[in-house]
Design a protein around this motif. Structure first.
Motif, short mmCIF file in Angstrom:
data_model
loop_
_atom_site.label_atom_id
_atom_site.label_comp_id
_atom_site.label_asym_id
_atom_site.label_seq_id
_atom_site.Cartn_x
_atom_site.Cartn_y
_atom_site.Cartn_z
N GLY A 288 0.79 -1.22 0.00
CA GLY A 288 0.00 0.00 0.00
C GLY A 288 0.82 1.27 0.00
N GLU A 289 2.07 1.22 -0.50
CA GLU A 289 2.84 2.46 -0.61
C GLU A 289 3.66 2.43 -1.89
N SER A 290 4.45 3.47 -2.12
CA SER A 290 5.13 3.63 -3.40
C SER A 290 6.18 2.55 -3.65
N LEU A 291 6.42 2.31 -4.93
CA LEU A 291 7.47 1.39 -5.37
C LEU A 291 8.80 2.13 -5.33
N LYS A 292 9.85 1.49 -4.86
CA LYS A 292 11.15 2.15 -4.73
C LYS A 292 12.20 1.44 -5.58
N LEU A 293 13.09 2.25 -6.16
CA LEU A 293 14.19 1.76 -6.98
C LEU A 293 15.50 2.02 -6.25
N TRP A 294 16.28 0.95 -6.04
CA TRP A 294 17.51 1.04 -5.26
C TRP A 294 18.73 0.75 -6.12
N ASN A 295 19.83 1.46 -5.80
CA ASN A 295 21.12 1.21 -6.42
C ASN A 295 21.81 0.09 -5.63
N VAL A 296 22.12 -1.03 -6.30
CA VAL A 296 22.67 -2.19 -5.60
C VAL A 296 24.06 -1.90 -5.06
N ASP A 297 24.87 -1.12 -5.79
CA ASP A 297 26.23 -0.84 -5.35
C ASP A 297 26.26 0.04 -4.10
N THR A 298 25.42 1.07 -4.09
CA THR A 298 25.48 2.04 -2.99
C THR A 298 24.42 1.80 -1.92
N GLY A 299 23.36 1.09 -2.25
CA GLY A 299 22.27 0.89 -1.29
C GLY A 299 21.37 2.09 -1.17
N GLU A 300 21.50 3.07 -2.08
CA GLU A 300 20.68 4.28 -2.03
C GLU A 300 19.41 4.11 -2.84
N CYS A 301 18.35 4.79 -2.39
CA CYS A 301 17.09 4.81 -3.13
C CYS A 301 17.17 5.87 -4.21
N ASN A 302 17.12 5.46 -5.47
CA ASN A 302 17.25 6.40 -6.58
C ASN A 302 15.93 7.03 -6.99
N LEU A 303 14.83 6.34 -6.73
CA LEU A 303 13.54 6.86 -7.21
C LEU A 303 12.39 6.21 -6.48
N LYS A 304 11.34 6.99 -6.26
CA LYS A 304 10.08 6.48 -5.74
C LYS A 304 9.05 6.59 -6.85
N PHE A 305 8.46 5.46 -7.22
CA PHE A 305 7.42 5.46 -8.24
C PHE A 305 6.09 5.71 -7.54
N GLN A 306 5.73 6.97 -7.46
CA GLN A 306 4.53 7.32 -6.71
C GLN A 306 3.26 7.02 -7.49
N GLY A 307 3.30 7.36 -8.79
CA GLY A 307 2.09 7.15 -9.60
C GLY A 307 0.96 8.03 -9.13
N SER A 308 -0.23 7.69 -9.56
CA SER A 308 -1.41 8.44 -9.15
C SER A 308 -1.69 8.18 -7.67
N ALA A 309 -2.11 9.19 -6.99
CA ALA A 309 -2.39 9.06 -5.55
C ALA A 309 -3.54 8.11 -5.29
#
Length: 522
Positions: A288-309
């Motif tokens: 029930g929340e946004s999809l997240k894209l992570w960088n495997v090398d750094t462990g950082e979240c690069n993007l949140k796929f929020q989409g329509s509310a």
């Protein structure tokens, strides 16, 4: 003391002795052992080729076409249709040679061959028509300098339509050995290591070749572990939990796993993760929340796929280029369900929406990018991409999870009826293979393909066990004990056929290997 030829049995068991000797001779010649092959012919009294073979070869190379026809007619076991084809091949060869010779005499003789020799054979009229056209244009005629090569090709075409005993097929012994090994491997229920095959004994693998020893217990989560998945190259493992975190584990050379990153940022349990095909990125899907894209090398979240509310993303999958993903979303109210693709900036590219789009619980894209597969209630939908046919398989019970084979040709689904069904991804599939034995009544349980050439299926279970089946066998060949609560998900390492991971409500991930080793807590 040597036995006289008459006392040597014609057959050795089901095998004809002369056929066996000829096959061995052909193999020796092809391997370059010409003296050994010739010695075997002399000692056994069994020539590699029958007299008709050598006579036909000499007549073809000499251009004695009438003699060739007589030899073909004398070969035993040739049906009328094959004999007509053989004669056609002979006269066609002669005809094209005459056209290649050129001159009025050559054309006149070619016309006679076509009228008197070829036409009465009753072969496909299109072939005769093509030959007649060749006379007009001389297209396809054989040049005089290539006559020898042409006659060799005529002879090779001939032996294809004559009985097998006439000319031992190239590589026949090797083919027989490979077929025997392949059949033994296929019947070996524990075969999982490709380098275990030998010709010196019948093939049989031990059950220890299946991952069955708990080599390591990963204790990095603080609550139930719901999902686990190895990366495509087998170098990493991702696990996700109801503690709202996902962990990336590094698979070391000695088959131990060490923690690389703990991915934090979700505020609700993480129910699903997906590796990019190039293994550089990881998607995490929260409840029930946004999809997240992570960088495997750094462990950082690069993007949140929020989409329509208004929409909740329920599942996602990667396209093979690692530059595009597909998601399924739904809305609790009356808005239509959606399937959409987007780039790694979160921009929507294509959207399928409307009343005909069902509520999707799982989706996947085949490794070649040609098919989108999604699950809704009791149905498995398959759609050709980018725009093509669409078909579905209907199950009688609700589907809780979906998994693809490594080659993208098959899929398995877990059902509420405590069965796993395997479907081939083509429209002709009608009845799935079934696998039974595990327990699944209330919760989402996930299975996977695995092992050498995806020959096995593994699944979690509500009885705290891990079940393993050999494809085409309905009952489990192995049950792994160790977890103390429900096993929610399993993943077989695609690069290390001896390694399997399982995730459980007991807050652990267990690593199973096809060898004995101590237990480690991490």
């Amino acid at each position: 003391m040597d036995l006289p030829e008459s006392s040597v049995p014609r057959r050795v068991g089901p095998v004809d002795r002369e056929e066996l000797v000829r096959v061995i001779e052909q193999s020796l010649y092809s391997l370059g052992y010409r003296r050994a092959a010739a010695a075997l012919e002399a000692e056994s009294g069994v020539p590699l080729y029958p007299p008709e073979h050598d006579r036909l070869l000499l007549d073809v190379m000499a251009g004695q076409w009438d003699a060739c026809v007589e030899t073909v007619r004398s070969v035993a076991g040739v049906g009328d249709a094959d004999r007509a084809v053989a004669e056609f091949l002979l006269w066609r060869g002669h005809y094209l040679e005459l056209l290649g010779a050129g001159g009025d005499a050559g054309l006149r003789r070619a016309r006679e061959v076509l009228r008197r020799r070829i036409s009465p054979l009753g072969v496909d009229r299109r072939c005769v028509h093509w030959l007649a056209c060749a006379m007009v244009s001389c297209k396809g005629a054989v040049a005089p300098e290539t006559v020898v090569e042409w006659r060799i090709s005529v002879f090779l075409d001939l032996v294809e339509v004559l009985p097998p005993w006439f000319h031992v097929p190239t590589g026949r012994l090797e083919h027989l050995v490979e077929s025997a090994v392949t059949k033994q491997v296929a019947s070996c229920i524990y075969h999982n290591l490709p380098d275990e095959i030998t010709l010196f004994e019948d093939h049989k693998c031990h059950e220890q070749h299946i991952p069955s020893e708990c080599a390591q217990i990963l204790c990095g989560h603080n609550n139930e572990v719901w999902f686990v998945r190895f990366s495509n190259n087998g170098d990493y493992l991702a696990s996700s939990s109801s503690d709202c975190t996902a962990i990336i584990w590094k698979v070391e050379k000695d088959d131990t796993l060490t923690k690389k990153h703990c991915l934090q940022g979700h505020h609700k349990p993480i129910s699903f993760v997906a590796w990019s095909p190039n293994d550089r990125m990881l998607l995490t899907c929260g409840t029930g929340e946004s999809l997240k894209l992570w960088n495997v090398d750094t462990g950082e979240c690069n993007l949140k796929f929020q989409g329509s509310a208004d929409y909740i993303i329920s599942s996602c999958a990667w396209f093979p280029n690692s530059e595009k993903i597909v998601c399924a979303s739904s809305e609790p109210g009356s808005s239509p369900n959606r399937i959409f693709t987007c780039d790694l900036e979160g921009q929507e590219l294509e959207v399928w929406a409307g009343d005909r789009i069902p509520k999707v619980s799982e989706l996947a894209v085949t490794p070649d990018g040609r098919h989108l597969i999604f699950v809704s209630c009791n149905d498995i939908w398959i759609r050709e991409l980018p725009k093509g046919r669409e078909w579905r398989f209907r199950e009688k019970q609700a589907i809780s999870s979906l998994s693809l084979s490594g080659d993208g040709q098959s899929l398995i689904v877990n059902l509420s009826s405590q069965e796993i069904h395997l479907w081939k991804i083509n429209e002709s599939s009608t009845v799935p293979e079934k696998f039974k034995g595990h327990k699944q009544e209330k919760f989402v349980i996930r299975s996977c393909f695995g092992g050498s050439n995806s020959l096995f299926i593994a699944s979690g279970s509500e009885d705290s066990e891990v079940y393993i089946w050999k494809r085409h066998l309905e009952t489990p060949i192995k049950v792994l004990h160790g977890h103390t609560m429900i096993v929610n998900c399993v993943s077989w390492n695609p690069a290390r056929a001896h390694m399997l991971a399982s995730a459980s409500d007991d807050r652990t991930v267990r690593i199973w290997l096809a060898r004995k080793t101590g237990s480690i807590c991490s």
